[in-house]
Scaffold this motif. Structure first.
Motif, mmCIF file in Angstrom:
data_model
loop_
_atom_site.group_PDB
_atom_site.id
_atom_site.type_symbol
_atom_site.label_atom_id
_atom_site.label_comp_id
_atom_site.label_asym_id
_atom_site.label_seq_id
_atom_site.Cartn_x
_atom_site.Cartn_y
_atom_site.Cartn_z
ATOM 1 N N UNK A 88 13.210 12.723 -7.355
ATOM 2 C CA UNK A 88 13.857 13.749 -6.522
ATOM 3 C C UNK A 88 14.312 14.951 -7.357
ATOM 4 N N UNK A 89 14.802 14.705 -8.579
ATOM 5 C CA UNK A 89 15.191 15.810 -9.459
ATOM 6 C C UNK A 89 13.984 16.658 -9.839
ATOM 7 N N UNK A 90 12.857 16.008 -10.082
ATOM 8 C CA UNK A 90 11.632 16.745 -10.405
ATOM 9 C C UNK A 90 11.216 17.620 -9.231
ATOM 10 N N UNK A 91 11.272 17.073 -8.002
ATOM 11 C CA UNK A 91 10.908 17.845 -6.812
ATOM 12 C C UNK A 91 11.832 19.050 -6.682
ATOM 13 N N UNK A 92 13.121 18.850 -6.917
ATOM 14 C CA UNK A 92 14.057 19.977 -6.856
ATOM 15 C C UNK A 92 13.693 21.037 -7.894
ATOM 16 N N UNK A 105 15.928 23.723 -1.581
ATOM 17 C CA UNK A 105 15.891 22.928 -2.814
ATOM 18 C C UNK A 105 16.595 21.592 -2.589
ATOM 19 N N UNK A 106 17.785 21.633 -1.985
ATOM 20 C CA UNK A 106 18.559 20.404 -1.765
ATOM 21 C C UNK A 106 17.872 19.466 -0.779
ATOM 22 N N UNK A 107 17.141 20.010 0.171
ATOM 23 C CA UNK A 107 16.477 19.178 1.180
ATOM 24 C C UNK A 107 15.011 18.915 0.899
ATOM 25 N N UNK A 108 14.564 19.259 -0.305
ATOM 26 C CA UNK A 108 13.131 19.148 -0.621
ATOM 27 C C UNK A 108 12.632 17.711 -0.558
ATOM 28 N N UNK A 109 13.481 16.747 -0.887
ATOM 29 C CA UNK A 109 13.094 15.336 -0.755
ATOM 30 C C UNK A 109 12.334 14.797 -1.935
ATOM 31 N N UNK A 110 11.332 14.011 -1.623
ATOM 32 C CA UNK A 110 10.601 13.264 -2.628
ATOM 33 C C UNK A 110 11.067 11.820 -2.578
ATOM 34 N N UNK A 111 10.148 10.901 -2.644
ATOM 35 C CA UNK A 111 10.515 9.484 -2.541
ATOM 36 C C UNK A 111 9.573 8.644 -3.383
ATOM 37 N N UNK A 132 4.439 4.383 -5.896
ATOM 38 C CA UNK A 132 3.749 5.521 -5.290
ATOM 39 C C UNK A 132 4.785 6.624 -5.130
ATOM 40 N N UNK A 133 4.527 7.756 -5.749
ATOM 41 C CA UNK A 133 5.427 8.898 -5.648
ATOM 42 C C UNK A 133 4.944 9.795 -4.516
ATOM 43 N N UNK A 134 5.836 10.060 -3.559
ATOM 44 C CA UNK A 134 5.501 10.916 -2.418
ATOM 45 C C UNK A 134 6.365 12.162 -2.517
ATOM 46 N N UNK A 135 5.703 13.311 -2.608
ATOM 47 C CA UNK A 135 6.404 14.586 -2.769
ATOM 48 C C UNK A 135 6.027 15.516 -1.624
ATOM 49 N N UNK A 137 4.752 18.998 0.251
ATOM 50 C CA UNK A 137 3.550 19.779 -0.053
ATOM 51 C C UNK A 137 3.795 20.991 -0.948
ATOM 52 N N UNK A 138 5.041 21.304 -1.256
ATOM 53 C CA UNK A 138 5.295 22.388 -2.216
ATOM 54 C C UNK A 138 4.917 21.956 -3.631
ATOM 55 N N UNK A 139 4.849 20.643 -3.856
ATOM 56 C CA UNK A 139 4.500 20.097 -5.170
ATOM 57 C C UNK A 139 3.003 19.869 -5.222
ATOM 58 N N UNK A 140 2.372 20.527 -6.148
ATOM 59 C CA UNK A 140 0.924 20.396 -6.269
ATOM 60 C C UNK A 140 0.570 19.404 -7.368
ATOM 61 N N UNK A 141 -0.680 19.121 -7.438
ATOM 62 C CA UNK A 141 -1.199 18.254 -8.497
ATOM 63 C C UNK A 141 -0.911 18.868 -9.870
ATOM 64 N N UNK A 142 -1.076 20.180 -9.940
ATOM 65 C CA UNK A 142 -0.813 20.881 -11.201
ATOM 66 C C UNK A 142 0.661 20.776 -11.576
ATOM 67 N N UNK A 143 1.544 20.845 -10.573
ATOM 68 C CA UNK A 143 2.975 20.686 -10.846
ATOM 69 C C UNK A 143 3.248 19.307 -11.436
ATOM 70 N N UNK A 144 2.629 18.302 -10.882
ATOM 71 C CA UNK A 144 2.897 16.936 -11.319
ATOM 72 C C UNK A 144 2.356 16.684 -12.715
ATOM 73 N N UNK A 145 1.091 17.008 -12.930
ATOM 74 C CA UNK A 145 0.471 16.674 -14.209
ATOM 75 C C UNK A 145 0.721 17.701 -15.299
ATOM 76 N N UNK A 146 1.137 18.895 -14.926
ATOM 77 C CA UNK A 146 1.334 19.923 -15.934
ATOM 78 C C UNK A 146 2.753 20.393 -16.056
ATOM 79 N N UNK A 147 3.690 19.643 -15.513
ATOM 80 C CA UNK A 147 5.063 20.131 -15.464
ATOM 81 C C UNK A 147 5.774 20.040 -16.802
#
Length: 160
Positions: A88-92, A105-111, A132-135, A137-147
């Motif tokens: 959730x912190x990463x999604x924020x 930002x506060x309601x962005x979620x992620x689970x 399984x990380x569910x984020x 749609x603002x979080x892209x594959x590039x965000x996840x693997x390249x963050x």
């Protein structure tokens, strides 16, 4: 002339086991007629062979499958809570990077969800935990693997 076909189990009939009454669960999905391939568990009492199998299986599992200690289970739960918080912190962080307002930002979620043997409750001590990380749609594959995300200070030193 339409006839309904009801699956029969001749080997079960030969053992004098009675099958539950057939319920037609056929449904039309997308214009196609779909029928379940396997019988539905109806909650009826187990037959004598099923009860024997269950007790044999239970005895085998009790003597051959190691159980995780209470401390081990609690440790796994602590780790999963921390991983969910990190998710959730990463999604924020992604939401902030994309310029979303504070409420978004506060309601962005992620689970984080568990799967595999842990989810089924059949894991052994020391086994991995499939997650399984569910984020959103603002979080892209590039965000996840390249963050290049790094946990907050002290988090990587934690014993869990």
């Amino acid at each position: 002339d339409e006839t309904s076909s009801t699956p029969t189990n001749s080997s079960s009939n030969n053992r004098n086991m009675s099958l539950p009454p057939s319920i037609d669960l056929t449904a039309t999905i997308g214009g196609r007629l779909v029928t379940p391939a396997l019988p539905i568990v109806d909650g009826s009492p187990s037959s004598a062979p099923e009860q024997l199998f269950q007790s044999t299986l239970r005895a085998y599992v009790n003597s051959n499958v190691p159980l995780e200690s209470t401390e081990g289970i609690q440790r796994r739960e602590r780790v999963l809570v921390k991983m969910g918080n990190l998710m959730r912190e990463w999604v924020k962080g992604v939401a902030v990077k994309k310029g979303l307002n504070r409420d978004a930002v506060e309601g962005a979620g992620g689970e984080l969800f568990t799967s595999g043997s842990y989810r089924l409750g059949v894991h052994e001590p020391g086994a991995d935990i499939d997650t399984i990380a569910v984020a959103p749609n603002i979080c892209t594959r590039e965000d996840f693997f390249g963050s290049g995300y790094a946990p907050p200070n002290g988090m990587d030193d934690d014993e869990d």
